[in-house]
Design a protein around this motif. Structure first.
Motif, mmCIF file in Angstrom:
data_model
loop_
_atom_site.group_PDB
_atom_site.id
_atom_site.type_symbol
_atom_site.label_atom_id
_atom_site.label_comp_id
_atom_site.label_asym_id
_atom_site.label_seq_id
_atom_site.Cartn_x
_atom_site.Cartn_y
_atom_site.Cartn_z
ATOM 1 N N ILE A 131 21.088 31.957 -26.991
ATOM 2 C CA ILE A 131 20.130 32.878 -26.378
ATOM 3 C C ILE A 131 18.862 32.846 -27.224
ATOM 4 O O ILE A 131 18.909 33.130 -28.422
ATOM 5 C CB ILE A 131 20.695 34.314 -26.327
ATOM 6 N N VAL A 132 17.741 32.510 -26.605
ATOM 7 C CA VAL A 132 16.474 32.406 -27.328
ATOM 8 C C VAL A 132 15.530 33.475 -26.808
ATOM 9 O O VAL A 132 15.156 33.459 -25.630
ATOM 10 C CB VAL A 132 15.849 31.008 -27.171
ATOM 11 N N ALA A 133 15.153 34.415 -27.690
ATOM 12 C CA ALA A 133 14.272 35.525 -27.320
ATOM 13 C C ALA A 133 12.959 35.383 -28.068
ATOM 14 O O ALA A 133 12.934 35.421 -29.299
ATOM 15 C CB ALA A 133 14.930 36.865 -27.647
ATOM 16 N N VAL A 134 11.866 35.219 -27.354
ATOM 17 C CA VAL A 134 10.573 34.977 -27.983
ATOM 18 C C VAL A 134 9.701 36.227 -28.046
ATOM 19 O O VAL A 134 8.708 36.252 -28.780
ATOM 20 C CB VAL A 134 9.806 33.860 -27.244
ATOM 21 N N ARG A 157 25.064 32.914 -29.596
ATOM 22 C CA ARG A 157 24.205 32.892 -30.783
ATOM 23 C C ARG A 157 22.788 33.247 -30.346
ATOM 24 O O ARG A 157 22.300 32.765 -29.328
ATOM 25 C CB ARG A 157 24.250 31.498 -31.407
ATOM 26 N N LEU A 158 22.111 34.096 -31.125
ATOM 27 C CA LEU A 158 20.753 34.524 -30.822
ATOM 28 C C LEU A 158 19.753 33.869 -31.764
ATOM 29 O O LEU A 158 19.961 33.847 -32.983
ATOM 30 C CB LEU A 158 20.638 36.047 -30.933
ATOM 31 N N VAL A 159 18.661 33.348 -31.224
ATOM 32 C CA VAL A 159 17.495 32.915 -31.993
ATOM 33 C C VAL A 159 16.358 33.869 -31.661
ATOM 34 O O VAL A 159 16.036 34.070 -30.495
ATOM 35 C CB VAL A 159 17.091 31.473 -31.657
ATOM 36 N N GLY A 160 15.744 34.456 -32.672
ATOM 37 C CA GLY A 160 14.679 35.430 -32.485
ATOM 38 C C GLY A 160 15.190 36.825 -32.776
ATOM 39 O O GLY A 160 16.206 36.999 -33.433
ATOM 40 N N ALA A 161 14.504 37.835 -32.332
ATOM 41 C CA ALA A 161 13.329 37.777 -31.447
ATOM 42 C C ALA A 161 12.050 37.584 -32.276
ATOM 43 O O ALA A 161 12.126 37.322 -33.469
ATOM 44 C CB ALA A 161 13.246 39.071 -30.633
ATOM 45 N N ASN A 162 10.895 37.727 -31.577
ATOM 46 C CA ASN A 162 9.598 37.525 -32.216
ATOM 47 C C ASN A 162 9.558 36.171 -32.913
ATOM 48 O O ASN A 162 9.183 36.067 -34.072
ATOM 49 C CB ASN A 162 9.306 38.663 -33.203
ATOM 50 N N ALA A 163 9.960 35.142 -32.195
ATOM 51 C CA ALA A 163 10.026 33.790 -32.755
ATOM 52 C C ALA A 163 9.491 32.797 -31.731
ATOM 53 O O ALA A 163 9.547 33.051 -30.520
ATOM 54 C CB ALA A 163 11.474 33.438 -33.106
ATOM 55 N N PRO A 164 8.968 31.652 -32.201
ATOM 56 C CA PRO A 164 8.514 30.634 -31.250
ATOM 57 C C PRO A 164 9.655 29.939 -30.532
ATOM 58 O O PRO A 164 9.417 29.209 -29.567
ATOM 59 C CB PRO A 164 7.736 29.655 -32.125
ATOM 60 N N GLY A 165 10.898 30.131 -31.013
ATOM 61 C CA GLY A 165 12.051 29.536 -30.359
ATOM 62 C C GLY A 165 12.657 28.413 -31.168
ATOM 63 O O GLY A 165 12.524 28.352 -32.395
ATOM 64 N N ARG A 172 14.241 15.997 -27.406
ATOM 65 C CA ARG A 172 13.359 16.373 -26.311
ATOM 66 C C ARG A 172 13.827 17.650 -25.595
ATOM 67 O O ARG A 172 13.860 17.709 -24.360
ATOM 68 C CB ARG A 172 13.236 15.243 -25.298
ATOM 69 N N CYS A 173 14.184 18.656 -26.370
ATOM 70 C CA CYS A 173 14.633 19.921 -25.784
ATOM 71 C C CYS A 173 13.836 21.052 -26.418
ATOM 72 O O CYS A 173 13.943 21.288 -27.628
ATOM 73 C CB CYS A 173 16.126 20.120 -26.018
ATOM 74 N N ARG A 174 13.042 21.728 -25.626
ATOM 75 C CA ARG A 174 12.270 22.875 -26.111
ATOM 76 C C ARG A 174 12.722 24.133 -25.400
ATOM 77 O O ARG A 174 12.727 24.206 -24.177
ATOM 78 C CB ARG A 174 10.769 22.677 -25.861
ATOM 79 N N ILE A 175 13.085 25.151 -26.196
ATOM 80 C CA ILE A 175 13.362 26.482 -25.665
ATOM 81 C C ILE A 175 12.482 27.429 -26.466
ATOM 82 O O ILE A 175 12.853 27.903 -27.544
ATOM 83 C CB ILE A 175 14.847 26.864 -25.788
ATOM 84 N N GLY A 176 11.281 27.694 -25.971
ATOM 85 C CA GLY A 176 10.304 28.479 -26.706
ATOM 86 C C GLY A 176 8.911 28.101 -26.251
ATOM 87 O O GLY A 176 8.722 27.510 -25.183
ATOM 88 N N PHE A 177 7.919 28.429 -27.071
ATOM 89 C CA PHE A 177 6.533 28.153 -26.683
ATOM 90 C C PHE A 177 5.807 27.305 -27.729
ATOM 91 O O PHE A 177 4.594 27.403 -27.895
ATOM 92 C CB PHE A 177 5.764 29.451 -26.410
ATOM 93 N N GLN A 178 6.514 26.445 -28.425
ATOM 94 C CA GLN A 178 5.909 25.586 -29.436
ATOM 95 C C GLN A 178 4.907 24.616 -28.790
ATOM 96 O O GLN A 178 5.115 24.156 -27.672
ATOM 97 C CB GLN A 178 6.992 24.780 -30.171
ATOM 98 N N PRO A 179 3.808 24.296 -29.489
ATOM 99 C CA PRO A 179 2.814 23.357 -28.949
ATOM 100 C C PRO A 179 3.338 21.927 -28.968
ATOM 101 O O PRO A 179 3.402 21.282 -30.015
ATOM 102 C CB PRO A 179 1.622 23.529 -29.901
#
Length: 715
Positions: A131-134, A157-165, A172-179
Motif C-alpha cells: 500500500i503506497v500512500a503519498v 506493507r505500507l509505504v508513506g504517508a507523505n512520501a513520493p512513493g 520500470r514500476c512506479r507507484i508514486g509521483f517521482q519525476p
C-alpha cells in the motif's frame, strides 16, 4: 501551545539511543513479527500488478498515463461504488472487488488527505500486499490507528504517508509521483525521508551513468510505514542492488537504528554492499519543526550531528550534498574487487569529486533557550489560560511550579509518539533536571486502539522511581496517565506532558509545568478539533510566518548571533529536505566567521509550488533587511522548473528585487529536474540583470559566496 518553563529541547549527546523497554526495533516479538513478514512486499518490478485508489481523479489519471507509458503494469483501479472503464482499464467499486477480479500486488492511493486514512484501511482489510500512500497532512492519530491495524497482520506493507512513493527503475514500476526523466535503470538502491533530496540523489547517479535499482520513499511524517532498516533488509537480499544510499534528516531515531543494523551487517557479511548517506538539518534551530511533519527533535532523540556520527562510525561514506553521490558511488564501485554496471540509457558526465566524504559540518550552537519557541504549521498555539482550562476539563489540575528549594523532587510524565514502535507511548523520567532529563527519558509504547494497559502503566511507574512514594501518590499518578491519554486521544495531540511532585503534606501528587503540542492536520484535512483551532494564539507568531502559512509556504526566520546578523543569504527552496540541506551546505561553505549561520531563513515552498507562491516567497525573503543575496535552489519533481522561472521573473518585476531600499539584490538561481532546460530559457529570455542562473549546485554556492562577499566589502 504553552512552552514548558524548563529547558526540555534536544539531547546533546552524540551517541544517545532512545530507550524502549517493551519494544526493540530489531525484535521478532509477536507484536512486530507479523508486520515484519511483509518487508518482502517492497520488491516491486515488472511483475508487479498495480491498482490506483481514486483512479479517475485528475492527479491519478495524469500519473497513471505517465506510469503506463513508462512501463508500470497498471491493471485497473477503484472508484467507490462505481464500475466501468478508465484509460482502457477496469474500474471496480471497492478494493476488495479489485483484489478478487484484478489480483493486484500493490495499490497507489491518490486521494486527498481527508480521504486517505479510510482508503488505507480499506486496502489493509482487503489484504493488498503493498500500500503506497503519498498524501501529506494525514492526521497523526489516523496514522497511529492504521499502524495498530498493521501490527496485527502479516499481509500488507505500507509505504508513506507523505512520501513520493516507491519506484523500481530497473523494473520500470512506479507507484508514486517521482519525476520519471530523472531515473535510469541501474544498481544503486536508495531509501530517503525527503523527496527532493532523493531526486537530487537520483539525478546525480543518472548523470554518472550508474542508475538505480529500487528507490523507497520513507517519507517525512512522524511515523513512517517503512523505515531505513526495512529498506536495508530488502537491499541486502536484492541481487540487482550493488550499493545503497540513505537520505536522512533530523527527527526520530531511524538513522541511528540504521547505523546499528549496518554495523551488525558489516560484521556478519564477508563482502558487504557499500553504503553512503547524507543527513539534513544541522542548521535547524532548536525547538522548530522544519517543514516535514516529522522533522523535529524530540526528547531523547539525537541531532543531525549525532545521526551523521552514528552512520559514519558504522562504516557509511558520508557526503554533505546529494549531488556528489554520482562521483562517490562511481569511485566506491570501481575499487579493486568491484565493477560498475552502467545504467542502460545514460552517458556518464563529469562529477565533482572534491571533499565528498569525511566532510565536517559546523555544529549549530547548542545553547538551549529558557522557553522553547515551537512554531510549526501542524501545531496549535494555546494561551496559558486556555491550556489550564483544557487540562482541568480532563481532571488534571495544575499547581504552581515548585521553588528550586522544594524538598520534593520533580518527575516527568506524558504521552507522546514512539516513532520506531509506530505507536503512542508513555514517556517518563525520574528527573526534570535540564542537564539529566534528555538522557533519562524512557518510552513505554502501547497499542493505539487498546490504550495503556495495567502492565504498561506499571512499567512507566517503575521508571518514574515512585517506588518509595505513598500508595495514594502512586494511585494518583496512574490516574493521571489515564487522564493524559484521554486528553491526548480526544484532542489529537502529538505530545502532552507534565511535571509532578509528591506532596509532603497530603501524600498525594502536584502537577505543574504542562506542555501540549497538538496536531492541526485533523482540522485542516478533516475538519476535526474546530474548537481548539478557534482558540489558536498567534500573538507570538511573526507576521511573515502567518502570511507564508496562508499561502501554503513554510517560512522560518533564522536568528544568527548578533555579530553574524548582516549581509545574509535568503533561501528559497522546494521541499523541506532540500531546504534543510541547502542551509547546511551554505553554513559549511560560506559562514564567516565559521560559527555563524550564512542564511537568514528556511523557506520551503512545498512540492507543488506555483508561480504565485514563488512570487510571494520572494516578497517574504526581501522583507528581511538582513538579506543581501537570494539563493533559489530548485529540484523539480511535481514542481516544474519553467513555472518556477516564471515566478522568479514575476517576482523580480513586481518587487524590483530590493523593495524599500532602492537597491537591486542579486538572485542566484539553480534549476534541476523536470523541465530544467525550459526553465533556464525562461530566465535567459527575461534578461534580468540581477538574476544569475547557474546549473550545478557547487557552482551556485560559489556564485552566492562571490556575491555575498562583494556586498560585504561594499558595506
Amino acid at each position: 501551545m504553552l512552552p514548558r518553563t524548563r529547558c526540555l529541547s534536544r539531547n546533546l549527546s552524540t551517541t544517545h539511543r532512545i530507550s524502549h523497554t517493551s519494544y526493540n526495533p530489531f525484535s521478532t516479538s509477536s507484536q512486530r513479527s507479523g508486520y515484519d513478514d511483509t518487508i518482502q512486499n517492497l520488491k516491486i518490478g515488472r511483475h508487479t500488478r498495480v491498482i490506483f485508489q481514486g483512479f479517475t481523479g485528475k492527479q491519478a489519471t495524469a500519473n497513471a498515463k505517465e506510469s503506463l507509458q513508462w512501463g508500470t503494469h497498471i491493471v485497473g483501479g477503484v472508484k467507490p461504488n462505481s464500475s466501468g472503464e478508465h484509460l482502457g482499464l477496469p474500474v471496480l467499486p471497492s478494493v476488495r472487488a479489485a483484489m478478487a477480479e484484478l489480483k493486484p500486488d500493490a495499490t497507489g492511493i491518490y486521494v486527498a488527505a481527508h480521504q486517505a486514512a479510510a482508503a488505507i484501511e480499506e486496502a489493509i482489510e482487503a489484504e493488498v500486499p503493498l500500500i503506497v500512500a503519498v498524501a501529506e497532512h494525514i492526521p497523526l492519530h489516523d496514522i497511529m490507528r492504521i499502524h495498530s491495524m498493521l501490527s496485527k497482520q502479516s499481509k500488507s506493507r505500507l509505504v508513506g504517508a507523505n512520501a513520493p512513493g516507491i519506484i523500481s527503475a530497473i523494473g520500470r514500476c512506479r507507484i508514486g509521483f517521482q519525476p520519471l526523466p530523472t531515473f535510469s535503470p541501474g544498481h544503486i538502491g536508495i531509501v530517503a525521508k525527503s523527496g527532493t533530496l532523493s531526486y537530487e540523489t537520483v539525478g546525480s547517479l543518472t548523470r554518472a551513468g550508474l542508475g538505480q535499482s529500487l528507490c523507497i520513499g520513507m517519507g517525512g511524517d512522524v511515523i513512517a510505514g517503512t523505515n531505513f532498516v526495512d529498506a536495508l533488509k530488502v537491499f541486502e537480499q536484492d541481487d540487482d542492488t550493488e550499493a545503497v544510499i540513505i537520505v536522512g534528516e533530523l527527527g526520530g531515531t531511524a538513522e541511528e537504528e540504521a547505523a546499528d543494523w549496518i554495523a551488525q551487517y558489516r560484521k556478519r557479511v564477508k563482502d558487504p554492499k557499500p553504503i553512503a548517506a547524507v543527513i539534513g538539518g544541522f542548521q535547524a534551530p532548536p525547538g522548530q519543526v522544519m517543514g516535514h511533519a516529522g522533522a523535529w527533535t524530540g526528547l531523547g532523540e539525537g541531532t543531525a550531528e549525532s545521526k551523521y556520527k552514528a552512520l559514519e562510525a558504522a562504516g557509511v561514506t558520508m557526503v554533505d550534498h546529494p549531488a556528489k553521490f554520482g562521483g562517490v558511488m562511481t569511485e566506491i564501485l570501481a575499487r579493486p574487487g568491484r565493477t560498475v554496471r552502467q545504467s542502460e540509457h545514460t552517458t556518464p558526465r563529469a562529477q565533482q569529486r572534491r571533499s565528498y566524504h569525511t566532510c565536517r559540518f559546523p555544529a549549530r550552537p547548542q545553547t538551549l533557550p529558557e522557553i522553547i519557541p515551537f512554531q510549526q504549521r501542524r501545531s496549535y498555539h494555546l494561551t496559558p489560560d486556555h491550556l489550564i482550562t483544557l487540562l482541568n476539563s480532563y481532571n488534571i489540575p495544575i499547581s504552581p511550579t515548585p521553588s528550586s528549594t522544594s524538598p520534593s523532587p520533580s518527575h516527568f510524565l506524558g504521552i507522546t509518539v514512539a516513532r520506531s514502535a509506530r505507536s503512542p507511548s508513555i514517556i517518563t523520567s525520574p528527573t526534570t533536571s535540564p542537564t539529566q532529563l534528555p538522557n533519562r527519558i524512557h518510552h513505554t509504547p502501547f497499542d493505539y486502539r487498546i490504550g495503556p494497559t495495567p502492565s504498561t502503566i506499571a512499567s512507566a511507574l517503575s521508571h518514574l522511581q515512585l517506588d518509595a512514594a505513598p500508595p495514594k501518590a502512586t494511585a494518583q499518578t496512574a490516574s493521571l496517565i489515564h487522564n493524559l491519554w484521554a486528553l491526548y486521544r480526544e484532542k489529537e495531540a502529538i505530545t502532552a506532558t507534565v511535571s509532578l511532585s509528591v506532596s509532603t503534606s497530603e501524600d498525594g501528587i502536584e502537577v505543574h509545568d504542562p506542555y501540549l503540542l497538538l496536531d492541526d492536520a485533523a482540522f485542516k484535512s478533516n475538519g476535526r478539533q474546530s474548537d481548539l483551532h478557534a482558540r489558536r494564539d498567534t500573538s507570538h507568531v511573526p507576521a511573515a510566518v502567518l502570511e507564508a502559512e496562508a499561502h501554503g509556504i513554510v517560512y522560518i526566520p533564522l536568528e544568527p548571533a548578533a555579530q553574524c546578523a548582516t549581509h545574509l543569504i535568503g533561501t528559497l527552496v522546494n521541499g523541506a529536505g532540500l531546504a534543510l540541506n541547502t542551509l547546511d551546505v551554505l553554513a559549511l561553505r560560506l559562514a564567516s566567521p565559521p560559527t555563524c549561520t550564512a542564511a537568514a531563513n528556511f523557506l520551503d515552498t512545498g512540492g507543488k509550488a506555483t508561480a504565485a507562491t514563488i512570487s510571494t516567497s520572494f516578497k517574504l525573503i526581501l522583507s528581511d533587511p538582513r538579506v543581501s543575496v537570494v539563493f533559489v535552489n530548485i529540484f523539480g519533481g511535481l514542481t516544474l522548473c519553467d513555472m518556477i522561472a516564471e515566478g522568479i521573473v514575476l517576482a523580480c518585476r513586481e518587487v524590483e528585487v530590493g523593495v524599500g531600499v532602492g537597491v537591486r539584490k542579486p538572485v542566484v538561481v539553480r534549476l534541476r529536474g523536470t523541465r530544467e532546460s525550459e526553465g533556464m530559457e525562461v530566465l535567459r529570455r527575461a534578461g534580468l540583470e540581477s538574476v544569475f542562473a547557474v546549473e550545478g549546485f557547487e557552482e551556485a554556492v560559489q556564485e552566492v559566496g562571490r556575491l555575498i562577499g562583494m556586498r560585504r566589502q561594499a558595506a
